[in-house]
Enzyme design. Sequence first.
Site, PDB file in Angstrom:
ATOM      1  N   ASN A   3     -10.674  -5.709  15.748  1.00 34.10           N
ATOM      2  CA  ASN A   3     -11.855  -4.877  16.042  1.00 34.10           C
ATOM      3  C   ASN A   3     -12.930  -4.951  14.974  1.00 34.10           C
ATOM      4  OD1 ASN A   3     -10.296  -3.387  14.236  1.00 34.10           O
ATOM      5  ND2 ASN A   3     -10.888  -1.434  15.131  1.00 34.10           N
ATOM      6  N   LYS A  14      -3.809 -13.295   7.330  1.00 33.18           N
ATOM      7  CA  LYS A  14      -3.532 -13.680   8.713  1.00 33.18           C
ATOM      8  C   LYS A  14      -4.417 -12.819   9.628  1.00 33.18           C
ATOM      9  CE  LYS A  14      -1.563 -12.677  11.951  1.00 33.18           C
ATOM     10  NZ  LYS A  14      -2.304 -12.470  13.239  1.00 33.18           N
ATOM     11  N   GLY A  70      -3.943  -2.329  11.507  1.00 33.91           N
ATOM     12  CA  GLY A  70      -3.638  -2.602  12.907  1.00 33.91           C
ATOM     13  C   GLY A  70      -2.950  -1.413  13.536  1.00 33.91           C
ATOM     14  N   SER A  71      -2.214  -1.662  14.584  1.00 36.67           N
ATOM     15  CA  SER A  71      -1.597  -0.557  15.322  1.00 36.67           C
ATOM     16  C   SER A  71      -0.423   0.035  14.563  1.00 36.67           C
ATOM     17  CB  SER A  71      -1.090  -1.079  16.672  1.00 36.67           C
ATOM     18  OG  SER A  71      -0.063  -2.035  16.452  1.00 36.67           O
ATOM     19  N   GLU A 125      -3.003   0.653   7.243  1.00 34.95           N
ATOM     20  CA  GLU A 125      -4.173   1.287   7.868  1.00 34.95           C
ATOM     21  C   GLU A 125      -3.939   1.208   9.368  1.00 34.95           C
ATOM     22  OE1 GLU A 125      -6.246   2.191   4.292  1.00 34.95           O
ATOM     23  OE2 GLU A 125      -6.433   2.838   6.362  1.00 34.95           O
ATOM     24  N   LEU A 126      -3.488   2.312   9.970  1.00 38.81           N
ATOM     25  CA  LEU A 126      -2.935   2.251  11.319  1.00 38.81           C
ATOM     26  C   LEU A 126      -3.807   2.990  12.342  1.00 38.81           C
ATOM     27  CD1 LEU A 126       0.790   2.761  10.228  1.00 38.81           C
ATOM     28  CD2 LEU A 126      -0.494   0.630  10.470  1.00 38.81           C
ATOM     29  N   CYS A 155     -10.728   2.549  14.800  1.00 40.38           N
ATOM     30  CA  CYS A 155      -9.595   3.434  14.476  1.00 40.38           C
ATOM     31  C   CYS A 155     -10.048   4.861  14.241  1.00 40.38           C
ATOM     32  CB  CYS A 155      -8.905   2.918  13.235  1.00 40.38           C
ATOM     33  SG  CYS A 155     -10.038   2.777  11.849  1.00 40.38           S
ATOM     34  N   GLU A 174      -4.130   6.792  21.626  1.00 42.84           N
ATOM     35  CA  GLU A 174      -5.420   6.227  21.209  1.00 42.84           C
ATOM     36  C   GLU A 174      -6.064   5.522  22.401  1.00 42.84           C
ATOM     37  OE1 GLU A 174      -5.026   3.042  18.307  1.00 42.84           O
ATOM     38  OE2 GLU A 174      -6.560   4.015  17.102  1.00 42.84           O
TER      39      GLU A 174
HETATM   40  N1  NAD Z   1      -6.662   2.509  10.034  1.00 40.85           N
HETATM   41  C1  NAD Z   1      -7.552   1.519  10.034  1.00 40.85           C
HETATM   42  O1  NAD Z   1      -8.295   1.303   9.059  1.00 40.85           O
HETATM   43  C2  NAD Z   1      -7.666   0.639  11.236  1.00 40.85           C
HETATM   44  C3  NAD Z   1      -8.742  -0.234  11.299  1.00 40.85           C
HETATM   45  C4  NAD Z   1      -8.839  -1.063  12.431  1.00 40.85           C
HETATM   46  C5  NAD Z   1      -7.890  -1.012  13.462  1.00 40.85           C
HETATM   47  N2  NAD Z   1      -6.869  -0.134  13.344  1.00 40.85           N
HETATM   48  C6  NAD Z   1      -5.900  -0.031  14.428  1.00 40.85           C
HETATM   49  O2  NAD Z   1      -5.543  -1.343  14.901  1.00 40.85           O
HETATM   50  C7  NAD Z   1      -5.289  -1.292  16.306  1.00 40.85           C
HETATM   51  C8  NAD Z   1      -6.140  -2.322  17.006  1.00 40.85           C
HETATM   52  O3  NAD Z   1      -6.026  -3.580  16.353  1.00 40.85           O
HETATM   53  P1  NAD Z   1      -5.037  -4.700  16.933  1.00 40.85           P
HETATM   54  O4  NAD Z   1      -4.920  -4.596  18.404  1.00 40.85           O
HETATM   55  O5  NAD Z   1      -5.410  -5.995  16.326  1.00 40.85           O
HETATM   56  O6  NAD Z   1      -3.650  -4.228  16.313  1.00 40.85           O
HETATM   57  P2  NAD Z   1      -2.269  -5.017  16.332  1.00 40.85           P
HETATM   58  O7  NAD Z   1      -1.348  -4.189  15.558  1.00 40.85           O
HETATM   59  O8  NAD Z   1      -1.894  -5.429  17.709  1.00 40.85           O
HETATM   60  O9  NAD Z   1      -2.568  -6.392  15.520  1.00 40.85           O
HETATM   61  C9  NAD Z   1      -3.017  -6.320  14.201  1.00 40.85           C
HETATM   62  C10 NAD Z   1      -2.621  -7.605  13.492  1.00 40.85           C
HETATM   63  O10 NAD Z   1      -1.207  -7.679  13.464  1.00 40.85           O
HETATM   64  C11 NAD Z   1      -0.770  -8.937  13.955  1.00 40.85           C
HETATM   65  N3  NAD Z   1       0.554  -8.759  14.541  1.00 40.85           N
HETATM   66  C12 NAD Z   1       0.876  -8.371  15.798  1.00 40.85           C
HETATM   67  N4  NAD Z   1       2.217  -8.312  15.941  1.00 40.85           N
HETATM   68  C13 NAD Z   1       2.757  -8.679  14.742  1.00 40.85           C
HETATM   69  C14 NAD Z   1       4.084  -8.835  14.241  1.00 40.85           C
HETATM   70  N5  NAD Z   1       5.161  -8.592  14.993  1.00 40.85           N
HETATM   71  N6  NAD Z   1       4.243  -9.227  12.947  1.00 40.85           N
HETATM   72  C15 NAD Z   1       3.165  -9.476  12.158  1.00 40.85           C
HETATM   73  N7  NAD Z   1       1.881  -9.349  12.574  1.00 40.85           N
HETATM   74  C16 NAD Z   1       1.688  -8.962  13.850  1.00 40.85           C
HETATM   75  C17 NAD Z   1      -1.834  -9.347  14.917  1.00 40.85           C
HETATM   76  O11 NAD Z   1      -1.812 -10.745  15.115  1.00 40.85           O
HETATM   77  C18 NAD Z   1      -3.087  -8.888  14.189  1.00 40.85           C
HETATM   78  O12 NAD Z   1      -3.453  -9.827  13.218  1.00 40.85           O
HETATM   79  C19 NAD Z   1      -5.623   0.105  16.734  1.00 40.85           C
HETATM   80  O13 NAD Z   1      -4.456   0.900  16.804  1.00 40.85           O
HETATM   81  C20 NAD Z   1      -6.521   0.622  15.616  1.00 40.85           C
HETATM   82  O14 NAD Z   1      -6.499   2.025  15.492  1.00 40.85           O
HETATM   83  C21 NAD Z   1      -6.727   0.699  12.264  1.00 40.85           C
HETATM   84  O1  LIG Z   2     -11.678   0.595  12.948  1.00 44.85           O
HETATM   85  C1  LIG Z   2     -11.628   0.640  11.800  1.00 44.85           C
HETATM   86  C2  LIG Z   2     -12.718   0.711  10.795  1.00 44.85           C
HETATM   87  O2  LIG Z   2     -12.093   0.982   9.580  1.00 44.85           O
HETATM   88  C3  LIG Z   2     -13.751   1.732  11.175  1.00 44.85           C
HETATM   89  S1  LIG Z   2     -14.957   1.943   9.948  1.00 44.85           S
HETATM   90  O3  LIG Z   2     -15.941   0.850  10.093  1.00 44.85           O
HETATM   91  O4  LIG Z   2     -14.303   1.848   8.623  1.00 44.85           O
HETATM   92  O5  LIG Z   2     -15.547   3.280  10.158  1.00 44.85           O
END
Ligand code: NAD
Ligand SMILES: O=C[C@H](O)CS(=O)(=O)O
Length: 485
Positions: free
Chosen positions: A157, A180, A233-234, A255-256, A289, A386
């Site tokens: 994202n 990665k 990520g998630s 950062e989830l 997020c 979410e």
């Molecule tokens: N807290 C934050 O700062 C923040 C910021 C951005 C996004 N997010 C969260 O991320 C999610 C959306 O992003 P997304 O769909 O890319 O998340 P995701 O968890 O599906 O993927 C994130 C990363 O993890 C990798 N990945 C997936 N499965 C894996 C595994 N088994 N082992 C190792 N790596 C793996 C993916 O290839 C990608 O690079 C949302 O839940 C969002 O809230 C959080």
């Molecule tokens: O989605 C995640 C980002 O961290 C949002 S922000 O740009 O930091 O507000």
Amino acid sequence: MSTNGNQFLREENYINGVWIAADSGKTITVDNPATGAAIGNVPDCSTAETERAISAAAEAFKSWRKTTALERANILLKMHDLVLENQEELAQLLTMEQGKPIAEARAEVGGSAAYLRWFAEEGRRVYGDLVPSPIPTRRLMVMKEPVGVVAAITPWNFPSSMIPRKLGPALAAGCTIIIKPSEFTPYSGIAWGLIAEKAGVPAGVVNILTGDAPSIGKALCESEEVRKISFTGSTRVGKILLAQSADTVKKVSMELGGNAPFIVFDDADIDTAIAGAIAAKFRNAGQTCVCTNRFYVQAGIYDSFVKKLTEATASMKVGEGNEDGVVQGPLINEAAIAKVEELVGDAVQRGAKVTVGGGRHECGQTFFQPTVIVDATQEMRFSKEEIFGPVAPVFKFEKEEEAVAMANDTVFGLAAYVYTQNLGRSWRMMEDLKYGLVGINEGVIATPEAPFGGVKQSGLGKEGGHQGIDDYLDVKYVAVGGLGM
Ligand SMILES: NC(=O)c1ccc[n+]([C@@H]2O[C@H](COP(=O)([O-])OP(=O)(O)OC[C@H]3O[C@@H](n4cnc5c(N)ncnc54)[C@H](O)[C@@H]3O)[C@@H](O)[C@H]2O)c1
Ligand SMILES: O=C[C@H](O)CS(=O)(=O)O
């Protein structure tokens, strides 16, 4: 090599200062989420390439850790300058692979540079301590040292800016890094290899890998040489990585996911609240997020807030990121659309009413109408899940304590927003809301100067602020004795 004229659109990975294809020759096709058209192909790397990247980063760490903080700062500032000099090309790449409006893409790239500058400065202020000794012949020192090889796994994202939030503190602290990026948006990640190369970052300090996420992740987590995992990520994947890192007791930054409440009290300035609501809900088509997931609106202002939010939402232009006036692009893929449709369907089935939007947009398979849905209740799925899309659920409440209880009724704890002009109430909200970030009369608050990160199942650790570099440092206590000799 680059394709389609954008120097940053490269179809290779970057390991130990060399651009490579996958050993197998396999590739992953990357699509433009707005059009569905293939942009290109990136290497589908796996365990063998990951192990080579780890070896390269471990070898490079031996010398990189011995550079001075000033030398590292100068290289980070060179990267900063390169990002700004190439901001438009990097933004166009971002919009092409992620879909966000070009203005948001430009802002994200600018934010990437800002994190580099911040950590270039922070790296020069990693101070230790000389502790007053209780023993005359002994001196006590506290030193801070780089943790070593860092593995960074980032989401789709914010495919550009999530990387310098990790690369910045890592390099500033003296660590080396393997990145990665997401398979959905790899190009903005690969671009960081080219930026590092152009800035003169020594081979092996920055390594970029694309490919099979589970096998790359497993290799990174199980390696004794990788001393830190920094993941964005998630929550689902974060838990996998936490479990896989346990055997080697790694430092972790997580950062989830989020589930942000946006609480509007009767005394709020309604136009400020509406502006904040649009920014906090619909940025990146709701795919951030920290996007508002639940609007809790006090009964006295509810009707006028719903009316104004509906009007503002209805006025939003949806389309491809480079189209004039577009403020909302596509979601990342059709699976994301299906998820949003499911959550809206569940709410309507349980009695919620759509005041604007509510379904797929005519722009294409991955576009969803900006939506406001009212009469929401805590029993509906989007009160706990979410949404990650342009849907604004509105709940009504009567009393302050009711709003706090509903806002905190979630396993997540990333961002929360409160609109009120009452000073006492704003302090009670700051203290009672169990979240890592709280905006008071502000809907977008992330900045390099402040620590960004969640609590509960929204994560561990902070990115940005003076706290952001601590996660890349080990603290060493040294007792120097025998001083009476
Ligand atoms: N807290 C934050 O700062 C923040 C910021 C951005 C996004 N997010 C969260 O991320 C999610 C959306 O992003 P997304 O769909 O890319 O998340 P995701 O968890 O599906 O993927 C994130 C990363 O993890 C990798 N990945 C997936 N499965 C894996 C595994 N088994 N082992 C190792 N790596 C793996 C993916 O290839 C990608 O690079 C949302 O839940 C969002 O809230 C959080
Ligand atoms: O989605 C995640 C980002 O961290 C949002 S922000 O740009 O930091 O507000």
